[in-house]
Design an enzyme around this catalytic site. Structure first.
Site, short mmCIF file in Angstrom:
data_model
loop_
_atom_site.label_atom_id
_atom_site.label_comp_id
_atom_site.label_asym_id
_atom_site.label_seq_id
_atom_site.Cartn_x
_atom_site.Cartn_y
_atom_site.Cartn_z
CB SER A 1 -18.75 -22.21 27.29
OG SER A 1 -17.42 -21.76 27.11
CG ASP B 1 -23.18 -23.70 25.48
OD1 ASP B 1 -24.24 -24.33 25.56
OD2 ASP B 1 -22.18 -24.08 24.83
CD GLU C 1 -28.22 -31.44 28.39
OE1 GLU C 1 -27.75 -30.33 28.11
OE2 GLU C 1 -27.61 -32.49 28.18
CG HIS D 1 -20.78 -31.48 24.17
ND1 HIS D 1 -21.49 -31.93 25.25
CD2 HIS D 1 -21.42 -30.37 23.74
CE1 HIS D 1 -22.51 -31.11 25.48
NE2 HIS D 1 -22.49 -30.16 24.58
N GLY D 2 -17.84 -32.31 21.00
CA GLY D 2 -16.46 -32.51 20.55
C GLY D 2 -16.37 -33.02 19.12
N GLY E 1 -24.16 -30.60 20.86
CA GLY E 1 -23.25 -31.56 20.24
C GLY E 1 -23.56 -31.84 18.78
CG ASN F 1 -26.24 -25.66 21.38
OD1 ASN F 1 -27.18 -24.98 20.98
ND2 ASN F 1 -25.95 -25.82 22.65
CB ILE F 2 -22.60 -25.50 15.44
CG1 ILE F 2 -23.74 -26.40 14.94
CG2 ILE F 2 -21.33 -25.68 14.60
CD1 ILE F 2 -24.37 -25.99 13.63
CB SER G 1 -16.60 -29.35 17.45
OG SER G 1 -16.68 -29.63 18.81
P1 13P Z 1 -20.20 -29.49 19.25
O1 13P Z 1 -19.03 -29.91 20.06
O2 13P Z 1 -20.78 -30.64 18.49
O3 13P Z 1 -19.91 -28.33 18.34
O4 13P Z 1 -21.35 -29.01 20.26
C1 13P Z 1 -21.33 -27.72 20.81
C2 13P Z 1 -22.33 -27.56 21.91
O5 13P Z 1 -23.20 -28.37 22.15
C3 13P Z 1 -22.23 -26.33 22.71
O6 13P Z 1 -23.11 -26.34 23.77
O1 G3H Z 2 -20.61 -27.57 24.87
C1 G3H Z 2 -19.61 -26.90 25.11
C2 G3H Z 2 -19.06 -25.95 24.14
O2 G3H Z 2 -18.50 -26.59 23.03
C3 G3H Z 2 -18.13 -24.99 24.79
O3 G3H Z 2 -16.88 -25.53 25.00
O4 G3H Z 2 -16.42 -25.10 27.43
O5 G3H Z 2 -14.56 -25.50 25.78
O6 G3H Z 2 -15.84 -23.37 25.74
P1 G3H Z 2 -15.85 -24.84 26.07
ZN ZN Z 3 -23.49 -28.30 24.59
#
Ligand code: 13P
Ligand code: G3H
Ligand code: ZN
Length: 332
Positions: free
Chosen positions: A56, A93, A147, A191-192, A235, A277-278, A280
């Site tokens: 990211s 990302d 997106e 997300h989160g 997410g 995408n994973i 969290s």
């Molecule tokens: P999570 O917060 O569900 O892990 O999603 C991560 C994500 O979408 C990164 O782009």
């Molecule tokens: O979707 C976002 C990712 O979980 C990355 O999170 O911006 O805190 O690195 P971050």
């Molecule tokens: Zn994301």
């Protein structure tokens, strides 16, 4: 300037084709540090899974882009040393500007996301098209994820109060006008670690939140309009309750945590969803183990003894995802 092929990386084009036809999804795991990267590569080598290493803009700031690039190069060599040359993608990302995407492409990323989902449709189209034209004109063709639709949730720079589901009527036009290689859509993931408000969920007798189901009807509509086109889910952490409990047992506080159930992700992975995408879940596993070690061994101050168990747990988590959730194991 560095091209990703010099680093031993690949773009997503062939990997997505195989994933869509094979009915599985590639893991896209975020990383910020060495232990996360080691765990990802160990798990993906052991399960013989291709992998997308995701960075990211926050990770870039935290870890330094040069170090991250060289870690990705190191990841390729590390996989080789561990005995399996798995395909590795280095992906930006949630890129939020043309300049950021260009910079990543010029420093060796093999894939970028341009996230224009917060802009009005026409602006999203124009920005995404501009990034695609630049990325695709590279000698080695860098792939681009766009997106449509907005995910709820807060992650550093990625934040939205409410989700807006993707409108299937827009996807064909978006893909045609922009030239994207894959499309992230919003079907209820977020997300989160607290993906839904408690009032959106039901509760089991012991108080565990059960989330509302993903909107598979929207996914099916999207697939009808762009058959076989690579779809991405953001997410998509499952927020394992064992990690939440472990974190709380050792002093943390993660009220109302709830994720996407694994069986729903498995169902999605069997469709045109080819990247999941994973982030969290990795954060939770790491935090749980760090808290456990620090609480059980208050005398410990060697970071290797603190982060080592966290790295082992992360590896277990990623292997489990590849084998049992994404179906990406044994696809190399
Ligand atoms: P999570 O917060 O569900 O892990 O999603 C991560 C994500 O979408 C990164 O782009
Ligand atoms: O979707 C976002 C990712 O979980 C990355 O999170 O911006 O805190 O690195 P971050
Ligand atoms: Zn994301």
């Amino acid at each position: 300037m560095t091209s990703y092929t010099e680093l031993g990386l690949v773009n997503t084009r062939e990997l997505f084709k195989k994933a869509v036809s094979g009915g599985y999804a590639l893991p896209a795991y975020n990383f910020n540090n060495m232990e996360q990267m080691q765990a990802i590569i160990q798990a993906c080598v052991e399960t013989k899974s291709p992998v997308i290493l995701q960075v990211s803009s926050g990770a870039r700031k935290y870890a330094n882009q040069n170090l991250l690039k060289n870690m990705a190069k190191g990841a390729v060599e590390y996989a080789h040393e561990l005995g399996c040359d798995i395909p590795i993608v280095l992906h930006l990302d949630h890129g939020d500007s043309f300049e950021l995407c260009k910079d990543c492409i010029e420093t060796g990323f093999s894939s970028v996301m341009i996230d224009g989902s917060k802009y009005p449709y026409d602006e999203n189209v124009a920005l995404t098209k501009k990034v695609c034209e630049f990325a695709h004109s590279r000698k080695d063709y860098v792939t681009v994820e766009g997106e449509l639709g907005v995910l709820a949730g807060v992650e550093d720079d990625v934040s939205a109060e409410h989700s807006h589901y993707t409108q299937p009527a827009e996807v064909e036009d978006f893909v045609k006008k922009t030239g994207v290689d894959s499309l992230a859509i919003s079907i209820g993931t977020s997300h989160g670690r607290a993906k839904f408000k408690p009032e959106q969920c039901t509760r089991t007798a012991d108080g565990i939140l059960i989330p509302p189901p993903l909107r598979f009807d929207i996914l099916e509509e999207v697939e009808k309009r762009i058959p076989g086109f690579p779809i991405v889910l953001h997410g998509s952490s499952s927020v394992p309750i064992e990690y939440v409990h472990m974190i709380e047992k050792y002093g943390g506080k993660l009220t109302d945590s709830v994720g996407i159930p694994e069986e729903q992700l498995r169902r999605a992975a069997k469709s045109a969803v080819c990247k999941i995408n994973i982030d969290s879940d990795g954060r939770l596993a790491m935090t749980a183990l760090v808290r456990k070690v620090l609480t059980e061994h208050p005398e410990e101050f060697d970071p290797r003894k603190i982060l080592g168990p966290a790295r082992d747990e992360l590896k277990k988590l990623y292997s489990h995802k590849n084998v049992n959730v994404l179906g990406s194991a044994n696809r190399v």
